[in-house]
Design an enzyme around this catalytic site. Structure first.
Site, short mmCIF file in Angstrom:
data_model
loop_
_atom_site.label_atom_id
_atom_site.label_comp_id
_atom_site.label_asym_id
_atom_site.label_seq_id
_atom_site.Cartn_x
_atom_site.Cartn_y
_atom_site.Cartn_z
CG ASP A 8 -11.65 11.52 -4.99
OD1 ASP A 8 -11.49 10.31 -4.77
OD2 ASP A 8 -10.79 12.38 -4.70
CE LYS A 106 -8.30 10.10 -3.77
NZ LYS A 106 -8.46 11.48 -3.26
CB CYS A 151 -8.16 13.44 -7.05
SG CYS A 151 -7.94 14.10 -5.37
C1 VGL Z 1 -9.66 16.70 -4.33
C2 VGL Z 1 -9.09 18.74 -3.45
C3 VGL Z 1 -9.04 18.21 -2.18
C4 VGL Z 1 -10.03 15.90 -5.53
C5 VGL Z 1 -9.59 16.15 -3.07
O1 VGL Z 1 -10.75 14.89 -5.40
O2 VGL Z 1 -9.62 16.29 -6.65
N1 VGL Z 1 -9.40 17.99 -4.51
N2 VGL Z 1 -9.28 16.91 -2.00
#
Ligand code: VGL
Ligand code: ZN
Length: 198
Positions: A8, A106, A151
């Site tokens: 991410d 995702k 994540c």
């Molecule tokens: C994430 C919060 C919401 C992450 C993704 O990538 O850690 N955290 N969505």
């Protein structure tokens, strides 16, 4: 064979983004230096529809940071982030894209969040990552990216459970720390589960 999992590293999780992880941009140079050291490199994208139920804006009586029940799970409410097709969902353009072999998206189901790169939080659906890694002969995954306490942690824990050898590249991750200490606790949880902290 080992793989690098870049979790991410998207505009919304970087400074100026909708859900900016403090110092999130510090992982980019680290990740770019790591990429050439791996034969298999996978990047993930949080990839939400505009009505994703992890967005506080979808719950009029609630605020960012509140915890609600979503299906059978506790769900932290986040600012609207990583909406499919928007700039915030793009991988950082400072990330070297040339040696990324595979991208996993995702979080597309509006009713279920998906912190792990392997399964949604309800474990109803696989993203296909484990199958991809096995098809490439990978037995060891090294995890970098954002965010340590969400994540990255969920991905590392699932990878252990799936039977991979798992290394957390501590210099190449940053976390949210919604509550002070969340990141340290996440690292201890990973260590106890069998993740090598490097
Ligand atoms: C994430 C919060 C919401 C992450 C993704 O990538 O850690 N955290 N969505
Ligand atoms: Zn998300």
């Amino acid at each position: 064979m080992k793989a690098l999992l870049i979790i991410d590293v998207q505009n919304d999780f970087l400074p100026g983004g909708a859900l900016a992880v403090p110092h999130g941009d510090e992982v980019i140079d680290a990740v770019n230096e790591l990429i050439p050291q791996y034969e298999v490199v996978v990047a993930t994208q949080d990839w939400h529809p505009p009505n994703h139920q992890s967005f506080a804006a979808q719950h009029p009586q609630r605020a960012i940071g509140d915890v609600v029940r979503l299906g059978d799970l506790d769900q932290v409410l986040w600012p609207t982030h990583c909406v499919q097709g928007e700039t915030g969902a793009e991988l950082s353009n400072r990330l070297n894209p040339y040696d990324i072999d595979h991208v996993i998206r995702k979080g597309a189901n509006p009713q279920i969040d998906s912190y792990s790169a392997f399964f949604d939080n309800a474990r109803q659906q696989s993203t296909g990552l484990a199958e991809y890694l096995r098809s490439r002969g990978v037995d060891e995954v090294h995890v970098a990216g954002l965010a340590t306490d969400y994540c990255v942690k969920a991905t590392a824990l699932d990878a252990v459970e799936l039977g991979f050898r798992v290394v957390l590249l501590q210099h190449a991750v940053r976390g949210v720390d919604l509550q002070p200490g969340d990141c340290s606790r996440a690292i201890e949880e990973m260590r106890s589960a069998g993740v090598e902290i490097q």
